[in-house]
Design an enzyme around this catalytic site. Structure first.
Site, PDB file in Angstrom:
ATOM      1  N   ASP A 134       0.788  -1.239   0.000  1.00  0.00           N
ATOM      2  CA  ASP A 134       0.000   0.000   0.000  1.00  0.00           C
ATOM      3  C   ASP A 134       0.821   1.290   0.000  1.00  0.00           C
ATOM      4  O   ASP A 134       0.258   2.384  -0.025  1.00  0.00           O
ATOM      5  CB  ASP A 134      -0.946   0.006   1.208  1.00  0.00           C
ATOM      6  CG  ASP A 134      -0.198  -0.195   2.533  1.00  0.00           C
ATOM      7  OD1 ASP A 134       1.053  -0.096   2.520  1.00  0.00           O
ATOM      8  OD2 ASP A 134      -0.853  -0.443   3.555  1.00  0.00           O
ATOM      9  N   ARG A 199      21.227   2.549  -4.248  1.00  0.00           N
ATOM     10  CA  ARG A 199      21.542   1.243  -3.642  1.00  0.00           C
ATOM     11  C   ARG A 199      22.247   0.341  -4.649  1.00  0.00           C
ATOM     12  O   ARG A 199      22.205   0.619  -5.848  1.00  0.00           O
ATOM     13  CB  ARG A 199      20.215   0.562  -3.240  1.00  0.00           C
ATOM     14  CG  ARG A 199      19.391   1.381  -2.280  1.00  0.00           C
ATOM     15  CD  ARG A 199      17.900   1.326  -2.677  1.00  0.00           C
ATOM     16  NE  ARG A 199      17.134   2.311  -1.897  1.00  0.00           N
ATOM     17  CZ  ARG A 199      16.624   2.051  -0.710  1.00  0.00           C
ATOM     18  NH1 ARG A 199      16.707   0.847  -0.209  1.00  0.00           N
ATOM     19  NH2 ARG A 199      15.994   2.995  -0.036  1.00  0.00           N
ATOM     20  N   ASP A 269      19.071  -4.658  -2.170  1.00  0.00           N
ATOM     21  CA  ASP A 269      18.319  -3.408  -2.340  1.00  0.00           C
ATOM     22  C   ASP A 269      18.401  -2.549  -1.087  1.00  0.00           C
ATOM     23  O   ASP A 269      17.973  -1.398  -1.103  1.00  0.00           O
ATOM     24  CB  ASP A 269      16.848  -3.699  -2.682  1.00  0.00           C
ATOM     25  CG  ASP A 269      16.195  -4.632  -1.676  1.00  0.00           C
ATOM     26  OD1 ASP A 269      16.692  -5.755  -1.508  1.00  0.00           O
ATOM     27  OD2 ASP A 269      15.199  -4.240  -1.038  1.00  0.00           O
TER      28      ASP A 269
HETATM   29  P1  AMP Z   1      12.481  -3.872   2.446  1.00  0.00           P
HETATM   30  O1  AMP Z   1      13.254  -5.143   2.301  1.00  0.00           O
HETATM   31  O2  AMP Z   1      11.604  -3.823   3.650  1.00  0.00           O
HETATM   32  O3  AMP Z   1      13.376  -2.684   2.376  1.00  0.00           O
HETATM   33  O4  AMP Z   1      11.455  -3.762   1.225  1.00  0.00           O
HETATM   34  C1  AMP Z   1      11.573  -4.480   0.037  1.00  0.00           C
HETATM   35  C2  AMP Z   1      10.742  -3.867  -1.039  1.00  0.00           C
HETATM   36  O5  AMP Z   1       9.361  -3.852  -0.675  1.00  0.00           O
HETATM   37  C3  AMP Z   1      11.107  -2.441  -1.405  1.00  0.00           C
HETATM   38  O6  AMP Z   1      10.974  -2.324  -2.790  1.00  0.00           O
HETATM   39  C4  AMP Z   1      10.045  -1.634  -0.689  1.00  0.00           C
HETATM   40  O7  AMP Z   1       9.819  -0.404  -1.303  1.00  0.00           O
HETATM   41  C5  AMP Z   1       8.840  -2.540  -0.784  1.00  0.00           C
HETATM   42  N1  AMP Z   1       7.866  -2.316   0.283  1.00  0.00           N
HETATM   43  C6  AMP Z   1       7.990  -2.613   1.595  1.00  0.00           C
HETATM   44  N2  AMP Z   1       6.888  -2.250   2.271  1.00  0.00           N
HETATM   45  C7  AMP Z   1       6.041  -1.683   1.382  1.00  0.00           C
HETATM   46  C8  AMP Z   1       4.736  -1.102   1.459  1.00  0.00           C
HETATM   47  N3  AMP Z   1       4.055  -1.034   2.602  1.00  0.00           N
HETATM   48  N4  AMP Z   1       4.209  -0.625   0.314  1.00  0.00           N
HETATM   49  C9  AMP Z   1       4.859  -0.694  -0.840  1.00  0.00           C
HETATM   50  N5  AMP Z   1       6.075  -1.232  -0.983  1.00  0.00           N
HETATM   51  C10 AMP Z   1       6.660  -1.725   0.105  1.00  0.00           C
HETATM   52 MG    MG Z   2      14.336  -1.610   1.363  1.00  0.00          MG
END
Ligand code: AMP
Ligand code: MG
Length: 516
Positions: A134, A199, A269
Protein backbone atom coordinates in the site's frame (compact mmCIF):
# COMPACT_ATOMS: atom_id res chain seq x y z
CA UNK A 1 11.04 27.91 3.56
CA UNK A 2 13.75 28.91 1.13
CA UNK A 3 15.56 25.85 -0.18
CA UNK A 4 18.15 25.53 -2.94
CA UNK A 5 16.43 22.97 -5.08
CA UNK A 6 18.63 20.92 -7.31
CA UNK A 7 17.17 18.14 -9.43
CA UNK A 8 20.49 16.54 -10.36
CA UNK A 9 19.32 12.93 -10.30
CA UNK A 10 16.19 13.44 -12.38
CA UNK A 11 17.90 15.82 -14.80
CA UNK A 12 20.92 13.60 -15.40
CA UNK A 13 19.24 10.24 -15.79
CA UNK A 14 16.45 8.80 -17.91
CA UNK A 15 12.90 8.94 -16.54
CA UNK A 16 10.14 6.40 -16.94
CA UNK A 17 8.07 7.70 -19.87
CA UNK A 18 4.79 6.83 -18.20
CA UNK A 19 3.68 9.36 -15.63
CA UNK A 20 0.49 7.71 -14.34
CA UNK A 21 0.74 6.14 -10.92
CA UNK A 22 0.01 2.43 -11.27
CA UNK A 23 2.08 -0.62 -10.42
CA UNK A 24 4.20 -1.84 -13.35
CA UNK A 25 7.54 -3.09 -14.58
CA UNK A 26 9.63 -0.06 -15.53
CA UNK A 27 12.16 -0.47 -18.32
CA UNK A 28 14.82 1.85 -19.71
CA UNK A 29 14.68 4.27 -16.77
CA UNK A 30 16.23 5.02 -13.38
CA UNK A 31 13.07 6.44 -11.80
CA UNK A 32 9.41 7.35 -12.22
CA UNK A 33 7.88 10.72 -11.40
CA UNK A 34 5.19 10.29 -8.76
CA UNK A 35 3.58 12.55 -6.18
CA UNK A 36 2.90 11.63 -2.56
CA UNK A 37 -0.67 10.76 -1.68
CA UNK A 38 -2.11 13.47 0.59
CA UNK A 39 -2.92 12.41 4.13
CA UNK A 40 -5.91 13.36 6.28
CA UNK A 41 -4.61 15.04 9.39
CA UNK A 42 -0.83 15.37 9.61
CA UNK A 43 0.73 16.13 12.99
CA UNK A 44 4.41 16.82 13.46
CA UNK A 45 5.54 14.47 16.23
CA UNK A 46 9.25 15.18 16.24
CA UNK A 47 11.93 17.02 14.36
CA UNK A 48 15.73 16.76 14.35
CA UNK A 49 16.91 20.41 14.41
CA UNK A 50 20.46 19.65 13.27
CA UNK A 51 19.20 17.77 10.22
CA UNK A 52 16.98 20.75 9.35
CA UNK A 53 20.00 23.01 9.66
CA UNK A 54 22.12 20.68 7.49
CA UNK A 55 19.72 20.87 4.59
CA UNK A 56 19.18 24.63 4.93
CA UNK A 57 15.83 24.82 6.71
CA UNK A 58 15.61 27.81 9.03
CA UNK A 59 14.54 27.02 12.65
CA UNK A 60 11.50 29.32 12.35
CA UNK A 61 10.37 27.53 9.18
CA UNK A 62 10.09 24.27 11.05
CA UNK A 63 7.00 25.69 12.78
CA UNK A 64 5.36 26.74 9.53
CA UNK A 65 2.32 25.22 7.90
CA UNK A 66 4.38 24.77 4.75
CA UNK A 67 6.89 22.57 6.59
CA UNK A 68 4.13 20.25 7.82
CA UNK A 69 2.41 20.24 4.43
CA UNK A 70 5.59 19.47 2.47
CA UNK A 71 6.87 16.77 4.83
CA UNK A 72 3.53 15.05 5.13
CA UNK A 73 3.23 14.88 1.35
CA UNK A 74 0.30 17.33 1.18
CA UNK A 75 2.14 20.04 -0.76
CA UNK A 76 4.73 19.82 -3.52
CA UNK A 77 7.57 22.25 -2.84
CA UNK A 78 7.92 24.85 -5.67
CA UNK A 79 10.15 23.78 -8.59
CA UNK A 80 10.40 20.24 -7.37
CA UNK A 81 9.15 17.07 -9.01
CA UNK A 82 8.96 14.05 -6.68
CA UNK A 83 10.05 10.65 -7.92
CA UNK A 84 10.49 7.01 -6.94
CA UNK A 85 13.68 5.16 -7.85
CA UNK A 86 13.79 1.96 -9.84
CA UNK A 87 15.94 -0.78 -8.36
CA UNK A 88 16.07 -4.54 -8.06
CA UNK A 89 17.72 -6.78 -5.56
CA UNK A 90 18.70 -10.14 -4.17
CA UNK A 91 16.37 -10.88 -1.28
CA UNK A 92 17.61 -13.58 1.13
CA UNK A 93 20.10 -14.73 -1.49
CA UNK A 94 17.70 -14.93 -4.44
CA UNK A 95 17.29 -12.53 -7.31
CA UNK A 96 13.88 -10.88 -6.84
CA UNK A 97 13.72 -8.75 -10.00
CA UNK A 98 12.34 -5.23 -9.84
CA UNK A 99 11.66 -3.85 -6.35
CA UNK A 100 12.06 -0.07 -6.32
CA UNK A 101 10.84 2.66 -4.00
CA UNK A 102 7.52 1.02 -3.15
CA UNK A 103 6.80 3.40 -0.32
CA UNK A 104 9.53 5.97 -0.55
CA UNK A 105 9.12 9.14 -2.56
CA UNK A 106 12.06 11.46 -3.11
CA UNK A 107 10.71 14.98 -2.73
CA UNK A 108 13.72 16.92 -3.99
CA UNK A 109 17.43 17.43 -3.68
CA UNK A 110 18.90 20.49 -2.01
CA UNK A 111 22.40 21.87 -1.89
CA UNK A 112 23.39 23.55 1.35
CA UNK A 113 26.89 24.67 2.30
CA UNK A 114 28.10 22.92 -0.83
CA UNK A 115 26.64 19.57 0.21
CA UNK A 116 23.92 17.71 -1.68
CA UNK A 117 20.98 16.20 0.18
CA UNK A 118 18.03 14.18 -0.99
CA UNK A 119 14.89 14.46 1.14
CA UNK A 120 12.66 11.44 0.94
CA UNK A 121 9.30 10.56 2.50
CA UNK A 122 8.82 6.98 3.64
CA UNK A 123 5.19 5.96 3.86
CA UNK A 124 3.59 8.66 1.68
CA UNK A 125 1.61 6.39 -0.59
CA UNK A 126 1.83 4.14 -3.61
CA UNK A 127 4.29 4.36 -6.45
CA UNK A 128 4.79 2.30 -9.63
CA UNK A 129 7.02 0.08 -7.46
CA UNK A 130 4.51 -0.69 -4.70
CA UNK A 131 3.91 -4.23 -6.05
CA UNK A 132 1.25 -5.85 -3.81
CA UNK A 133 1.50 -3.36 -0.96
CA UNK A 134 0.00 0.00 0.00
CA UNK A 135 2.97 2.38 0.08
CA UNK A 136 2.22 3.29 3.69
CA UNK A 137 4.09 2.95 6.98
CA UNK A 138 2.84 2.55 10.53
CA UNK A 139 3.79 4.63 13.55
CA UNK A 140 5.56 1.66 15.17
CA UNK A 141 8.10 1.16 12.36
CA UNK A 142 8.43 4.91 11.73
CA UNK A 143 9.38 5.59 15.37
CA UNK A 144 11.94 2.80 15.08
CA UNK A 145 13.48 4.23 11.92
CA UNK A 146 13.40 7.82 13.16
CA UNK A 147 15.07 7.11 16.50
CA UNK A 148 17.54 4.53 15.28
CA UNK A 149 18.89 6.41 12.29
CA UNK A 150 19.53 9.46 14.47
CA UNK A 151 21.01 7.28 17.24
CA UNK A 152 23.37 5.69 14.72
CA UNK A 153 24.48 9.09 13.46
CA UNK A 154 25.35 10.24 16.97
CA UNK A 155 27.18 6.98 17.61
CA UNK A 156 29.35 7.90 14.65
CA UNK A 157 28.10 5.10 12.38
CA UNK A 158 27.53 6.02 8.70
CA UNK A 159 23.78 6.25 8.14
CA UNK A 160 20.93 7.94 6.37
CA UNK A 161 19.32 10.48 8.67
CA UNK A 162 15.82 11.53 9.62
CA UNK A 163 14.47 15.08 9.48
CA UNK A 164 11.09 14.56 11.06
CA UNK A 165 8.37 12.17 12.11
CA UNK A 166 4.76 12.94 11.19
CA UNK A 167 1.58 11.02 12.02
CA UNK A 168 -0.84 11.03 9.11
CA UNK A 169 -4.21 10.71 10.83
CA UNK A 170 -4.92 7.72 8.57
CA UNK A 171 -5.27 4.09 9.57
CA UNK A 172 -3.04 1.41 8.08
CA UNK A 173 -3.91 -2.30 8.15
CA UNK A 174 -1.07 -4.61 9.21
CA UNK A 175 -0.70 -8.23 10.22
CA UNK A 176 2.29 -7.86 12.55
CA UNK A 177 3.13 -11.53 13.07
CA UNK A 178 1.79 -12.74 9.69
CA UNK A 179 -0.68 -14.99 11.50
CA UNK A 180 -3.99 -13.76 10.11
CA UNK A 181 -4.60 -11.17 12.84
CA UNK A 182 -4.52 -7.98 10.79
CA UNK A 183 -5.30 -4.80 12.70
CA UNK A 184 -5.53 -1.11 11.99
CA UNK A 185 -2.58 0.92 13.21
CA UNK A 186 -1.75 4.63 13.13
CA UNK A 187 -0.08 5.72 9.89
CA UNK A 188 3.11 7.79 9.92
CA UNK A 189 5.76 9.24 7.63
CA UNK A 190 9.47 9.70 8.23
CA UNK A 191 11.37 12.20 6.12
CA UNK A 192 14.73 10.56 5.49
CA UNK A 193 17.78 12.52 4.42
CA UNK A 194 20.99 11.36 2.74
CA UNK A 195 23.40 12.64 0.10
CA UNK A 196 21.91 9.89 -2.05
CA UNK A 197 19.65 6.87 -1.64
CA UNK A 198 21.25 4.94 -4.53
CA UNK A 199 21.54 1.24 -3.64
CA UNK A 200 23.41 -1.74 -5.11
CA UNK A 201 20.04 -2.71 -6.56
CA UNK A 202 19.82 0.44 -8.72
CA UNK A 203 22.76 -0.91 -10.76
CA UNK A 204 21.58 -4.50 -10.61
CA UNK A 205 18.20 -3.84 -12.22
CA UNK A 206 19.81 -2.06 -15.19
CA UNK A 207 22.29 -4.90 -15.73
CA UNK A 208 19.52 -7.49 -15.38
CA UNK A 209 17.40 -5.68 -17.97
CA UNK A 210 20.35 -5.30 -20.34
CA UNK A 211 20.15 -1.49 -20.14
CA UNK A 212 23.93 -1.16 -20.31
CA UNK A 213 23.96 2.43 -21.63
CA UNK A 214 21.84 3.55 -18.71
CA UNK A 215 23.94 1.50 -16.33
CA UNK A 216 26.96 3.46 -17.51
CA UNK A 217 25.09 6.74 -17.10
CA UNK A 218 24.18 5.83 -13.53
CA UNK A 219 27.76 4.83 -12.70
CA UNK A 220 29.07 8.05 -14.27
CA UNK A 221 26.50 10.05 -12.33
CA UNK A 222 27.47 8.33 -9.08
CA UNK A 223 31.17 9.02 -9.61
CA UNK A 224 30.70 12.62 -10.69
CA UNK A 225 28.40 13.49 -7.79
CA UNK A 226 29.60 11.34 -4.90
CA UNK A 227 33.09 10.07 -5.75
CA UNK A 228 34.52 13.04 -7.71
CA UNK A 229 38.04 12.29 -6.43
CA UNK A 230 38.02 9.17 -8.65
CA UNK A 231 38.37 11.50 -11.62
CA UNK A 232 36.84 11.27 -15.05
CA UNK A 233 34.55 8.30 -15.48
CA UNK A 234 36.38 5.52 -17.32
CA UNK A 235 37.21 1.87 -16.83
CA UNK A 236 39.84 2.69 -14.22
CA UNK A 237 37.50 4.84 -12.14
CA UNK A 238 34.74 2.21 -12.41
CA UNK A 239 37.13 -0.31 -10.85
CA UNK A 240 38.11 2.23 -8.21
CA UNK A 241 34.45 2.83 -7.49
CA UNK A 242 33.92 -0.85 -6.65
CA UNK A 243 37.05 -0.76 -4.51
CA UNK A 244 35.88 2.27 -2.57
CA UNK A 245 32.33 1.01 -2.09
CA UNK A 246 33.85 -2.24 -0.82
CA UNK A 247 36.05 -0.35 1.68
CA UNK A 248 33.12 1.71 2.90
CA UNK A 249 30.88 -1.33 3.22
CA UNK A 250 33.44 -3.31 5.21
CA UNK A 251 33.95 -0.27 7.44
CA UNK A 252 30.18 -0.05 7.92
CA UNK A 253 29.91 -3.67 9.06
CA UNK A 254 32.76 -3.22 11.54
CA UNK A 255 31.03 -0.12 12.87
CA UNK A 256 27.81 -2.09 13.29
CA UNK A 257 29.81 -4.68 15.22
CA UNK A 258 31.36 -2.02 17.39
CA UNK A 259 27.97 -0.86 18.65
CA UNK A 260 26.15 -4.22 18.45
CA UNK A 261 23.75 -3.41 15.61
CA UNK A 262 22.11 -6.12 13.52
CA UNK A 263 20.47 -4.81 10.35
CA UNK A 264 18.20 -7.78 9.86
CA UNK A 265 17.53 -7.43 6.10
CA UNK A 266 20.82 -7.07 4.26
CA UNK A 267 19.27 -7.65 0.85
CA UNK A 268 21.14 -5.94 -1.98
CA UNK A 269 18.32 -3.41 -2.34
CA UNK A 270 19.10 -2.33 1.23
CA UNK A 271 22.81 -1.70 0.58
CA UNK A 272 23.77 1.93 0.06
CA UNK A 273 26.34 2.77 -2.62
CA UNK A 274 27.68 5.36 -0.16
CA UNK A 275 28.25 2.76 2.56
CA UNK A 276 25.48 4.13 4.78
CA UNK A 277 23.13 2.18 7.01
CA UNK A 278 19.88 2.33 5.07
CA UNK A 279 16.32 0.99 5.50
CA UNK A 280 15.71 0.45 9.18
CA UNK A 281 13.23 -2.42 9.35
CA UNK A 282 13.45 -5.47 11.63
CA UNK A 283 16.85 -4.42 12.98
CA UNK A 284 17.96 -5.11 16.52
CA UNK A 285 20.69 -4.53 19.07
CA UNK A 286 22.78 -7.32 20.48
CA UNK A 287 22.17 -7.78 24.15
CA UNK A 288 23.73 -11.10 25.19
CA UNK A 289 26.55 -11.12 22.59
CA UNK A 290 25.08 -13.97 20.60
CA UNK A 291 26.67 -14.04 17.12
CA UNK A 292 23.80 -16.26 15.92
CA UNK A 293 21.10 -13.78 16.80
CA UNK A 294 18.90 -12.27 14.10
CA UNK A 295 16.04 -9.97 15.04
CA UNK A 296 14.08 -10.72 11.86
CA UNK A 297 11.34 -13.38 12.15
CA UNK A 298 11.47 -13.94 8.38
CA UNK A 299 15.13 -14.93 8.85
CA UNK A 300 14.57 -17.09 11.94
CA UNK A 301 15.24 -20.41 10.18
CA UNK A 302 18.38 -19.71 8.13
CA UNK A 303 19.65 -16.80 10.19
CA UNK A 304 21.32 -15.45 7.07
CA UNK A 305 21.45 -11.94 8.54
CA UNK A 306 22.61 -12.92 12.03
CA UNK A 307 25.04 -10.65 13.90
CA UNK A 308 28.08 -12.82 13.21
CA UNK A 309 27.33 -13.23 9.51
CA UNK A 310 26.99 -9.59 8.47
CA UNK A 311 30.51 -9.38 7.05
CA UNK A 312 30.02 -12.51 4.93
CA UNK A 313 26.79 -11.12 3.57
CA UNK A 314 28.30 -7.72 2.87
CA UNK A 315 31.01 -9.43 0.82
CA UNK A 316 28.43 -11.56 -0.98
CA UNK A 317 26.47 -8.40 -1.76
CA UNK A 318 29.61 -6.71 -3.07
CA UNK A 319 30.06 -9.62 -5.49
CA UNK A 320 26.56 -8.90 -6.79
CA UNK A 321 27.41 -5.22 -7.20
CA UNK A 322 30.62 -6.06 -9.07
CA UNK A 323 28.67 -8.47 -11.30
CA UNK A 324 26.18 -5.72 -12.09
CA UNK A 325 28.83 -3.17 -13.04
CA UNK A 326 31.01 -5.71 -14.86
CA UNK A 327 29.40 -5.13 -18.30
CA UNK A 328 30.95 -1.64 -18.45
CA UNK A 329 34.35 -2.89 -17.25
CA UNK A 330 34.64 -6.20 -19.11
CA UNK A 331 37.68 -7.34 -17.22
CA UNK A 332 37.34 -9.78 -14.35
CA UNK A 333 40.81 -9.78 -12.83
CA UNK A 334 40.87 -6.37 -11.15
CA UNK A 335 37.43 -7.03 -9.69
CA UNK A 336 38.46 -10.46 -8.44
CA UNK A 337 41.48 -8.87 -6.79
CA UNK A 338 39.32 -6.36 -4.94
CA UNK A 339 36.74 -8.91 -3.85
CA UNK A 340 39.38 -11.48 -2.98
CA UNK A 341 41.03 -9.20 -0.44
CA UNK A 342 37.85 -8.37 1.47
CA UNK A 343 37.78 -11.25 3.94
CA UNK A 344 41.30 -10.43 5.21
CA UNK A 345 40.52 -6.74 5.16
CA UNK A 346 37.47 -7.34 7.30
CA UNK A 347 39.35 -9.60 9.75
CA UNK A 348 42.02 -6.96 10.25
CA UNK A 349 39.50 -4.14 10.67
CA UNK A 350 37.43 -6.21 13.10
CA UNK A 351 40.51 -7.04 15.17
CA UNK A 352 41.62 -3.40 15.32
CA UNK A 353 38.14 -2.27 16.27
CA UNK A 354 37.95 -4.84 19.08
CA UNK A 355 41.36 -3.78 20.38
CA UNK A 356 40.01 -0.27 20.60
CA UNK A 357 36.95 -1.46 22.49
CA UNK A 358 39.30 -3.19 24.90
CA UNK A 359 41.46 -0.08 25.19
CA UNK A 360 44.54 -1.95 23.95
CA UNK A 361 47.39 -1.03 21.69
CA UNK A 362 48.13 -3.17 18.65
CA UNK A 363 51.45 -4.58 19.86
CA UNK A 364 50.68 -8.29 19.58
CA UNK A 365 50.11 -8.91 23.30
CA UNK A 366 46.43 -9.59 22.61
CA UNK A 367 46.46 -11.77 19.50
CA UNK A 368 43.63 -12.61 17.08
CA UNK A 369 43.47 -16.00 18.81
CA UNK A 370 43.04 -14.32 22.16
CA UNK A 371 40.28 -12.28 20.58
CA UNK A 372 38.33 -15.25 19.32
CA UNK A 373 38.59 -17.00 22.72
CA UNK A 374 37.39 -13.82 24.37
CA UNK A 375 34.43 -13.41 22.00
CA UNK A 376 33.52 -17.01 22.64
CA UNK A 377 33.53 -16.41 26.39
CA UNK A 378 31.39 -13.29 26.01
CA UNK A 379 28.90 -15.30 24.05
CA UNK A 380 28.89 -18.47 26.19
CA UNK A 381 28.43 -16.49 29.37
CA UNK A 382 25.64 -14.43 27.71
CA UNK A 383 27.25 -11.15 28.60
CA UNK A 384 25.43 -7.90 27.90
CA UNK A 385 27.69 -6.37 25.28
CA UNK A 386 27.08 -2.68 25.90
CA UNK A 387 27.32 -2.85 29.69
CA UNK A 388 30.37 -5.10 29.59
CA UNK A 389 32.54 -2.88 27.42
CA UNK A 390 31.43 0.35 29.00
CA UNK A 391 32.23 -0.96 32.44
CA UNK A 392 35.55 -2.50 31.43
CA UNK A 393 37.02 1.01 31.33
CA UNK A 394 36.77 0.91 35.15
CA UNK A 395 39.19 -1.99 35.33
CA UNK A 396 42.73 -1.02 36.23
CA UNK A 397 44.36 -4.43 36.27
CA UNK A 398 43.99 -4.73 40.04
CA UNK A 399 40.35 -4.41 41.06
CA UNK A 400 39.48 -7.91 39.77
CA UNK A 401 37.05 -8.75 42.52
CA UNK A 402 34.95 -5.64 42.06
CA UNK A 403 34.82 -6.11 38.27
CA UNK A 404 33.94 -9.79 38.50
CA UNK A 405 31.01 -8.88 40.70
CA UNK A 406 29.62 -6.43 38.15
CA UNK A 407 30.20 -8.89 35.31
CA UNK A 408 28.01 -11.42 37.03
CA UNK A 409 25.28 -8.78 37.15
CA UNK A 410 25.63 -8.08 33.42
CA UNK A 411 25.23 -11.68 32.34
CA UNK A 412 21.87 -13.09 31.22
CA UNK A 413 23.02 -16.64 31.96
CA UNK A 414 21.40 -18.33 34.94
CA UNK A 415 24.50 -20.47 35.37
CA UNK A 416 27.02 -17.62 35.32
CA UNK A 417 28.91 -19.06 38.27
CA UNK A 418 30.35 -21.73 36.04
CA UNK A 419 32.12 -19.03 34.00
CA UNK A 420 33.56 -17.17 36.97
CA UNK A 421 36.86 -19.05 36.80
CA UNK A 422 37.27 -18.36 33.08
CA UNK A 423 36.46 -14.69 33.56
CA UNK A 424 38.83 -14.44 36.46
CA UNK A 425 41.65 -15.88 34.32
CA UNK A 426 40.73 -13.63 31.46
CA UNK A 427 40.81 -10.55 33.66
CA UNK A 428 44.25 -11.46 34.99
CA UNK A 429 45.67 -11.87 31.46
CA UNK A 430 44.01 -8.71 30.20
CA UNK A 431 45.01 -6.85 33.36
CA UNK A 432 48.63 -7.80 32.79
CA UNK A 433 48.50 -6.33 29.28
CA UNK A 434 46.95 -3.06 30.38
CA UNK A 435 49.55 -2.75 33.13
CA UNK A 436 52.33 -3.47 30.60
CA UNK A 437 50.96 -1.04 28.04
CA UNK A 438 50.16 1.62 30.62
CA UNK A 439 48.26 3.76 28.10
CA UNK A 440 47.58 7.33 29.21
CA UNK A 441 44.18 7.74 27.60
CA UNK A 442 42.86 4.23 27.92
CA UNK A 443 39.64 5.18 29.75
CA UNK A 444 38.89 8.08 27.40
CA UNK A 445 39.49 5.95 24.29
CA UNK A 446 37.27 3.20 25.64
CA UNK A 447 34.49 5.58 26.62
CA UNK A 448 34.59 7.18 23.19
CA UNK A 449 34.43 3.75 21.52
CA UNK A 450 31.98 1.95 23.81
CA UNK A 451 28.66 3.79 24.08
CA UNK A 452 26.87 3.91 27.39
CA UNK A 453 23.50 4.16 25.64
CA UNK A 454 22.18 2.39 22.56
CA UNK A 455 18.62 1.97 21.36
CA UNK A 456 17.99 -1.36 23.03
CA UNK A 457 15.10 -3.21 21.44
CA UNK A 458 12.84 -2.78 24.46
CA UNK A 459 13.52 0.97 24.69
CA UNK A 460 12.11 1.64 21.23
CA UNK A 461 9.11 -0.49 22.17
CA UNK A 462 8.43 1.60 25.30
CA UNK A 463 8.47 4.73 23.12
CA UNK A 464 6.12 3.05 20.63
CA UNK A 465 3.65 1.85 23.26
CA UNK A 466 3.47 5.37 24.70
CA UNK A 467 3.14 6.94 21.22
CA UNK A 468 0.30 4.58 20.38
CA UNK A 469 -1.54 6.05 23.36
CA UNK A 470 -0.77 9.58 22.16
CA UNK A 471 2.16 10.22 24.51
CA UNK A 472 5.17 11.28 22.43
CA UNK A 473 7.36 12.25 25.36
CA UNK A 474 9.38 9.02 25.40
CA UNK A 475 10.33 9.55 21.75
CA UNK A 476 11.81 12.88 22.74
CA UNK A 477 13.43 11.49 25.88
CA UNK A 478 15.19 8.76 23.88
CA UNK A 479 16.07 11.16 21.09
CA UNK A 480 17.76 13.54 23.58
CA UNK A 481 19.48 10.64 25.35
CA UNK A 482 20.84 9.11 22.16
CA UNK A 483 22.24 12.39 20.90
CA UNK A 484 25.05 11.83 23.42
CA UNK A 485 25.48 8.09 23.63
CA UNK A 486 29.02 8.31 25.00
CA UNK A 487 28.25 10.83 27.74
CA UNK A 488 27.53 9.59 31.25
CA UNK A 489 24.18 11.42 31.63
CA UNK A 490 23.79 9.99 35.11
CA UNK A 491 20.20 11.16 35.47
CA UNK A 492 19.35 8.85 32.56
CA UNK A 493 21.14 5.76 33.88
CA UNK A 494 17.95 3.71 33.89
CA UNK A 495 18.41 3.41 30.10
CA UNK A 496 21.87 1.91 30.60
CA UNK A 497 20.63 -1.28 32.14
CA UNK A 498 20.07 -4.84 31.10
CA UNK A 499 17.08 -5.94 29.07
CA UNK A 500 14.24 -6.40 31.55
CA UNK A 501 12.68 -9.83 31.98
CA UNK A 502 9.36 -8.80 30.39
CA UNK A 503 11.10 -7.88 27.13
CA UNK A 504 12.59 -11.31 26.44
CA UNK A 505 9.72 -12.66 24.39
CA UNK A 506 7.66 -9.55 23.73
CA UNK A 507 6.97 -8.76 20.07
CA UNK A 508 9.08 -5.79 19.04
CA UNK A 509 11.65 -6.41 21.78
CA UNK A 510 13.24 -9.70 20.79
CA UNK A 511 11.93 -10.60 17.36
CA UNK A 512 10.49 -8.35 14.68
CA UNK A 513 8.69 -9.10 11.47
CA UNK A 514 9.14 -7.19 8.23
CA UNK A 515 5.55 -5.97 8.58
CA UNK A 516 5.88 -2.23 8.84
P1 AMP B 1 12.48 -3.87 2.45
O1 AMP B 1 13.25 -5.14 2.30
O2 AMP B 1 11.60 -3.82 3.65
O3 AMP B 1 13.38 -2.68 2.38
O4 AMP B 1 11.46 -3.76 1.22
C1 AMP B 1 11.57 -4.48 0.04
C2 AMP B 1 10.74 -3.87 -1.04
O5 AMP B 1 9.36 -3.85 -0.68
C3 AMP B 1 11.11 -2.44 -1.41
O6 AMP B 1 10.97 -2.32 -2.79
C4 AMP B 1 10.05 -1.63 -0.69
O7 AMP B 1 9.82 -0.40 -1.30
C5 AMP B 1 8.84 -2.54 -0.78
N1 AMP B 1 7.87 -2.32 0.28
C6 AMP B 1 7.99 -2.61 1.60
N2 AMP B 1 6.89 -2.25 2.27
C7 AMP B 1 6.04 -1.68 1.38
C8 AMP B 1 4.74 -1.10 1.46
N3 AMP B 1 4.05 -1.03 2.60
N4 AMP B 1 4.21 -0.62 0.31
C9 AMP B 1 4.86 -0.69 -0.84
N5 AMP B 1 6.07 -1.23 -0.98
C10 AMP B 1 6.66 -1.73 0.11
MG1 MG C 1 14.34 -1.61 1.36
Amino acid sequence: MQLHINNAFTESLPADKISDNYVRQVKGACFSFVNPTPCTEPVLLHIAPDVAENVGIDPVDVESKQFLDVFSGNEIYPNSKPYAMCYGGHQFGHWAGQLGDGRAINLFETVHNGKPWTLQLKGAGMTPYSRHADGLAVLRSSVREYLCSEAMYHLGVPTTRALCLVSTGDQVLRDVMYNGNAQNEKGAIVCRVAPSFIRFGNFQILAANGDIDILQQLVDYTIANFFPHLGVPNKESYIQLISEVADRTINLIVEWERVGFVHGVMNTDNMSILGLTIDYGPYGWIEDYNPDWTPNTTDARDKRYRFGNQANIAIWNLYQLANAIYPIINEAEPLENILGRLRDQYETAHYKMMLKKLGLEDDGQFSPNNLSDFEHLLSKSEMDMTLFFRNLAQYNGKNNFEILETLSEYSYANNFDQYLGLWSNWLSDYGQIIINQNLQNRTETMNATNPKYVLRNYMAQIAIDAADKGDYSVIDELYQLLMQPYAEQNHMSKWASKRPEWALNKVGCSMLSCSS
